[in-house]
Design a protein around this motif. Structure first.
Motif, mmCIF file in Angstrom:
data_model
loop_
_atom_site.group_PDB
_atom_site.id
_atom_site.type_symbol
_atom_site.label_atom_id
_atom_site.label_comp_id
_atom_site.label_asym_id
_atom_site.label_seq_id
_atom_site.Cartn_x
_atom_site.Cartn_y
_atom_site.Cartn_z
ATOM 1 N N GLY A 166 2.804 -7.000 -29.601
ATOM 2 C CA GLY A 166 1.916 -5.851 -29.632
ATOM 3 C C GLY A 166 1.073 -5.698 -28.386
ATOM 4 O O GLY A 166 0.834 -4.581 -27.918
ATOM 5 N N GLU A 167 0.631 -6.829 -27.821
ATOM 6 C CA GLU A 167 -0.189 -6.768 -26.606
ATOM 7 C C GLU A 167 0.556 -6.096 -25.463
ATOM 8 O O GLU A 167 -0.018 -5.312 -24.699
ATOM 9 N N ILE A 168 1.865 -6.367 -25.358
ATOM 10 C CA ILE A 168 2.661 -5.782 -24.281
ATOM 11 C C ILE A 168 2.866 -4.294 -24.517
ATOM 12 O O ILE A 168 2.779 -3.476 -23.590
ATOM 13 N N VAL A 169 3.120 -3.909 -25.765
ATOM 14 C CA VAL A 169 3.302 -2.493 -26.097
ATOM 15 C C VAL A 169 2.038 -1.700 -25.759
ATOM 16 O O VAL A 169 2.092 -0.662 -25.083
ATOM 17 N N LEU A 170 0.890 -2.195 -26.202
ATOM 18 C CA LEU A 170 -0.375 -1.496 -25.934
ATOM 19 C C LEU A 170 -0.717 -1.511 -24.458
ATOM 20 O O LEU A 170 -1.307 -0.566 -23.931
ATOM 21 N N TRP A 171 -0.366 -2.593 -23.795
ATOM 22 C CA TRP A 171 -0.564 -2.704 -22.351
ATOM 23 C C TRP A 171 0.155 -1.556 -21.654
ATOM 24 O O TRP A 171 -0.422 -0.854 -20.818
ATOM 25 N N ALA A 172 1.434 -1.326 -22.001
ATOM 26 C CA ALA A 172 2.213 -0.263 -21.366
ATOM 27 C C ALA A 172 1.648 1.122 -21.692
ATOM 28 O O ALA A 172 1.505 1.971 -20.804
ATOM 29 N N VAL A 173 1.329 1.353 -22.966
ATOM 30 C CA VAL A 173 0.808 2.661 -23.371
ATOM 31 C C VAL A 173 -0.527 2.944 -22.681
ATOM 32 O O VAL A 173 -0.768 4.048 -22.174
ATOM 33 N N ARG A 174 -1.390 1.937 -22.645
ATOM 34 C CA ARG A 174 -2.707 2.116 -22.035
ATOM 35 C C ARG A 174 -2.579 2.363 -20.542
ATOM 36 O O ARG A 174 -3.241 3.245 -19.987
ATOM 37 N N TRP A 175 -1.720 1.620 -19.860
ATOM 38 C CA TRP A 175 -1.532 1.810 -18.423
ATOM 39 C C TRP A 175 -1.003 3.204 -18.122
ATOM 40 O O TRP A 175 -1.466 3.852 -17.191
ATOM 41 N N TYR A 176 -0.013 3.640 -18.892
ATOM 42 C CA TYR A 176 0.568 4.955 -18.639
ATOM 43 C C TYR A 176 -0.473 6.052 -18.796
ATOM 44 O O TYR A 176 -0.548 6.985 -17.986
ATOM 45 N N CYS A 177 -1.277 5.948 -19.837
ATOM 46 C CA CYS A 177 -2.232 7.013 -20.149
ATOM 47 C C CYS A 177 -3.546 6.891 -19.386
ATOM 48 O O CYS A 177 -4.347 7.820 -19.409
ATOM 49 N N ARG A 178 -3.771 5.795 -18.697
ATOM 50 C CA ARG A 178 -5.021 5.625 -17.959
ATOM 51 C C ARG A 178 -4.867 5.853 -16.460
ATOM 52 O O ARG A 178 -5.786 6.352 -15.807
ATOM 53 N N TYR A 179 -3.697 5.520 -15.907
ATOM 54 C CA TYR A 179 -3.588 5.476 -14.453
ATOM 55 C C TYR A 179 -2.720 6.569 -13.829
ATOM 56 O O TYR A 179 -2.586 6.618 -12.612
ATOM 57 N N GLY A 180 -2.118 7.430 -14.613
ATOM 58 C CA GLY A 180 -1.373 8.545 -14.036
ATOM 59 C C GLY A 180 -0.135 8.123 -13.272
ATOM 60 O O GLY A 180 0.069 8.554 -12.133
ATOM 61 N N VAL A 181 0.688 7.254 -13.854
ATOM 62 C CA VAL A 181 1.938 6.825 -13.235
ATOM 63 C C VAL A 181 3.105 7.392 -14.029
ATOM 64 O O VAL A 181 2.956 7.769 -15.190
ATOM 65 N N SER A 182 4.281 7.438 -13.404
ATOM 66 C CA SER A 182 5.466 7.899 -14.120
ATOM 67 C C SER A 182 6.031 6.755 -14.958
ATOM 68 O O SER A 182 5.701 5.581 -14.748
ATOM 69 N N TYR A 183 6.904 7.108 -15.877
ATOM 70 C CA TYR A 183 7.530 6.080 -16.706
ATOM 71 C C TYR A 183 8.367 5.128 -15.862
ATOM 72 O O TYR A 183 8.394 3.915 -16.110
ATOM 73 N N ARG A 184 9.055 5.654 -14.867
ATOM 74 C CA ARG A 184 9.888 4.798 -14.009
ATOM 75 C C ARG A 184 9.023 3.864 -13.153
ATOM 76 O O ARG A 184 9.384 2.702 -12.936
ATOM 77 N N ASP A 185 7.910 4.388 -12.655
ATOM 78 C CA ASP A 185 7.004 3.524 -11.887
ATOM 79 C C ASP A 185 6.448 2.410 -12.774
ATOM 80 O O ASP A 185 6.350 1.253 -12.351
ATOM 81 N N LEU A 186 6.097 2.758 -14.003
ATOM 82 C CA LEU A 186 5.551 1.758 -14.912
ATOM 83 C C LEU A 186 6.609 0.712 -15.277
ATOM 84 O O LEU A 186 6.293 -0.469 -15.426
ATOM 85 N N GLU A 187 7.845 1.150 -15.396
ATOM 86 C CA GLU A 187 8.938 0.195 -15.643
ATOM 87 C C GLU A 187 8.986 -0.863 -14.540
ATOM 88 O O GLU A 187 9.109 -2.064 -14.805
ATOM 89 N N GLN A 188 8.844 -0.422 -13.287
ATOM 90 C CA GLN A 188 8.876 -1.363 -12.168
ATOM 91 C C GLN A 188 7.619 -2.232 -12.124
ATOM 92 O O GLN A 188 7.686 -3.432 -11.824
ATOM 93 N N MET A 189 6.474 -1.645 -12.422
ATOM 94 C CA MET A 189 5.222 -2.407 -12.437
ATOM 95 C C MET A 189 5.271 -3.518 -13.479
ATOM 96 O O MET A 189 4.839 -4.653 -13.220
ATOM 97 N N MET A 190 5.827 -3.212 -14.643
ATOM 98 C CA MET A 190 5.922 -4.223 -15.688
ATOM 99 C C MET A 190 6.961 -5.277 -15.329
ATOM 100 O O MET A 190 6.813 -6.454 -15.668
ATOM 101 N N GLY A 191 8.004 -4.841 -14.626
ATOM 102 C CA GLY A 191 9.001 -5.800 -14.156
ATOM 103 C C GLY A 191 8.396 -6.830 -13.211
ATOM 104 O O GLY A 191 8.765 -8.012 -13.231
#
Length: 255
Positions: free
Chosen positions: A11-36
């Motif tokens: 759950g921490e990872i799921v919320l981490w991704a959702v929060r980052w996407y909705c807080r920092y204005g990044v694309s889904y593909r950029d967030l995929e790489q950031m999490m990688g």
């Protein structure tokens, strides 16, 4: 039952991704790489599904932490949002300090939409919490909607409707920050997905503006993250965190 049962990630990872996407204005593909980079291999389409699933629930669970406006002087406006190639209208209200009051996505900019939005924003407010002043642009729909709400008893008769352009500088500035989050989306596919995502954009903006500061125990970005995690039952309770913080402060003092 866990909100994350059946997910391949904690759950921490799921919320981490959702929060980052909705807080920092990044694309889904950029967030995929950031999490990688952080050792989490997850596809951008999976992150999209997480946002659609958890963003509305996050808004629902966190809204009670700032239930009422901090001022009875409101600023109301409607920026455009592109949905499936068409413009939709995001009605938004903030108080004179810029704190988020409410929002509503409508396919049309008509009197019915304004009335629905303002009625939603005022619903549940005590008499002393209702607006004494509402500032808008010069669209005639606002005056008609407010008159109807007053007639129905949903808006105080004494509420003043002002149409002074410079007074909406506060909400115009807030629109700009919200649009920075929306821009990487490059257009929503449906109104349902648009509203689901915007709900969490608005929540992250409210947290960033300090509207849930009473629940931000450490008064920093990690405190914001813990507000979200606690809403989903992850980690220690707020009371346990307070005790831990007090213990740490006492240890530092003793040292």
């Amino acid at each position: 039952m866990s909100d994350f049962k059946g997910r391949h990630f904690e759950g921490e990872i799921v919320l981490w991704a959702v929060r980052w996407y909705c807080r920092y204005g990044v694309s889904y593909r950029d967030l995929e790489q950031m999490m990688g980079e952080r050792g989490v291999s997850v596809d951008h389409s999976t992150i999209y599904r997480w946002v659609q699933s958890y963003a509305p629930e996050m808004e629902k669970r966190l809204r009670w932490q700032w239930p009422t406006p901090r001022s009875t002087s409101w600023r109301v406006d409607e920026p455009y949002v592109k949905v499936r190639g068409q413009w939709a209208y995001l009605y938004r209200a903030v108080d004179k300090h810029g704190n988020t009051i409410d929002f509503y996505l409508s396919p049309t900019p008509n009197t019915a939409a304004v009335k629905r939005f303002l009625g939603k924003a005022m619903n549940g407010l005590k008499d002393w919490e209702r607006p004494t002043v509402i500032n808008t642009d010069k669209a005639p729909t606002y005056a008609i909607a407010l008159a109807a709400l007053k007639k129905e008893g949903k808006c105080p008769d004494a509420t003043l409707h002002r149409q002074v352009k410079y007074l909406n500088n506060v909400i115009d500035a807030d629109h700009g920050k919200l649009k920075q989050l929306i821009r990487p989306v490059r257009g929503f596919k449906t109104r349902k997905t648009a509203y689901a995502t915007i709900k969490d954009f608005e929540v992250m903006r409210a947290l960033r503006k300090g509207q849930a500061s009473a629940f931000n125990i450490t008064r920093d970005i990690r405190g914001e993250a813990r507000i979200v995690e606690r809403a989903f039952g992850l980690g220690a309770s707020a009371l346990a965190e307070v005790f831990q913080l007090v213990r740490e402060q006492l240890d530092l003092t003793a040292a």
